[in-house]
Design an enzyme around this catalytic site. Sequence first.
Site, PDB file in Angstrom:
ATOM      1  N   SER A 165       7.363  36.509  45.288  1.00 13.81           N
ATOM      2  CA  SER A 165       7.588  36.996  46.641  1.00 13.81           C
ATOM      3  C   SER A 165       8.929  36.498  47.191  1.00 13.81           C
ATOM      4  O   SER A 165       9.970  36.772  46.600  1.00 13.81           O
ATOM      5  CB  SER A 165       6.408  36.585  47.525  1.00 13.81           C
ATOM      6  OG  SER A 165       6.368  37.327  48.715  1.00 13.81           O
ATOM      7  N   ASP A 224      -0.123  46.093  45.735  1.00 15.37           N
ATOM      8  CA  ASP A 224       0.488  45.048  46.560  1.00 15.37           C
ATOM      9  C   ASP A 224       0.627  45.582  47.981  1.00 15.37           C
ATOM     10  O   ASP A 224       1.397  46.509  48.228  1.00 15.37           O
ATOM     11  CB  ASP A 224       1.842  44.678  45.979  1.00 15.37           C
ATOM     12  CG  ASP A 224       2.443  43.438  46.603  1.00 15.37           C
ATOM     13  OD1 ASP A 224       2.234  43.210  47.803  1.00 15.37           O
ATOM     14  OD2 ASP A 224       3.139  42.693  45.881  1.00 15.37           O
ATOM     15  N   HIS A 265      -0.877  41.361  45.838  1.00 16.64           N
ATOM     16  CA  HIS A 265       0.327  40.539  45.967  1.00 16.64           C
ATOM     17  C   HIS A 265       0.113  39.152  45.352  1.00 16.64           C
ATOM     18  O   HIS A 265       0.991  38.635  44.669  1.00 16.64           O
ATOM     19  CB  HIS A 265       0.693  40.410  47.450  1.00 16.64           C
ATOM     20  CG  HIS A 265       2.013  39.747  47.686  1.00 16.64           C
ATOM     21  ND1 HIS A 265       3.211  40.296  47.294  1.00 16.64           N
ATOM     22  CD2 HIS A 265       2.322  38.558  48.290  1.00 16.64           C
ATOM     23  CE1 HIS A 265       4.199  39.488  47.634  1.00 16.64           C
ATOM     24  NE2 HIS A 265       3.693  38.435  48.243  1.00 16.64           N
TER      25      HIS A 265
END
Length: 278
Positions: free
Chosen positions: A97, A229, A258
Amino acid sequence: MGFVTTDDGAEIYYKDWGSTDAQPIVFHHGWPLSSDDWDAQMLFFLGHGYRVIAHDRRGHGRSSQIGTGHDMDHYASDTDAVVRHLDLKNAVHIGHSTGGGQVARYVAQYGEPQGRVAKAVLVSSVPPLMVQTDANPEGTPVSVFDGFRSALAANRAEFFQAVASGPFYGFNREGVTPSEPVIANWWRQGMTGSALAHYEGIKAFSETDQTDDLKAISVPVLVTQGDDDQVVPYRDAALKQHELLQNSTLKIYEGYPHGMLTTHADVINPDLLAFIQQ
């Protein structure tokens, strides 16, 4: 474990496990977490003979709650400070991320020019650019990120609970059983950090254009993401990363969220290992 003090006075906490003779793997965590989010990966790769290192981003986890520098440039220079302190060479950098943005900027601006990086991995990562602009019409409207900032400022504890119990791990999907310990661990990591770092970090992960960073990287890169996600849309992230990188491998996981490094570590970890051993 220890601390590195940066040129602007931030104290960066890091953990360093394994033989100093082994190939190092450096892990970069997502927003608003800490290096603890990599427990499953660090133990796995330590067991396979690697040296594993992870640090808490400035203002996150056990690093100091400094009031400045909550941007991708400082995130990358802080990584460089840890790497130079430990004199890491032939390293593999893995980012999740926001940590993927940190990896991209570090590798492009420090790691490759210094000859310290062997490979990189971007997992559910934010580059090249999350926010919607005229040049990036597929991006997420800035109003969404403004909503994040408003929710965080109003009640950070409640906001973090909602993120962890909902979209982050896909626990809001029909048929998915939420894990209360996983939710609690996410919340714990988030609440340990600085509200200011988390607030300003939203701009860093959403509005930093890293197109040039991706284009500059020539080492092999694994790009991987789940197609469910709900935090970082994969078509605006992994697919574009793969197009911009010079030497990348793309792997999309059907139905993964995610936070797939936690929910599907049993699948992801061996795949990461296979890429590193290629």
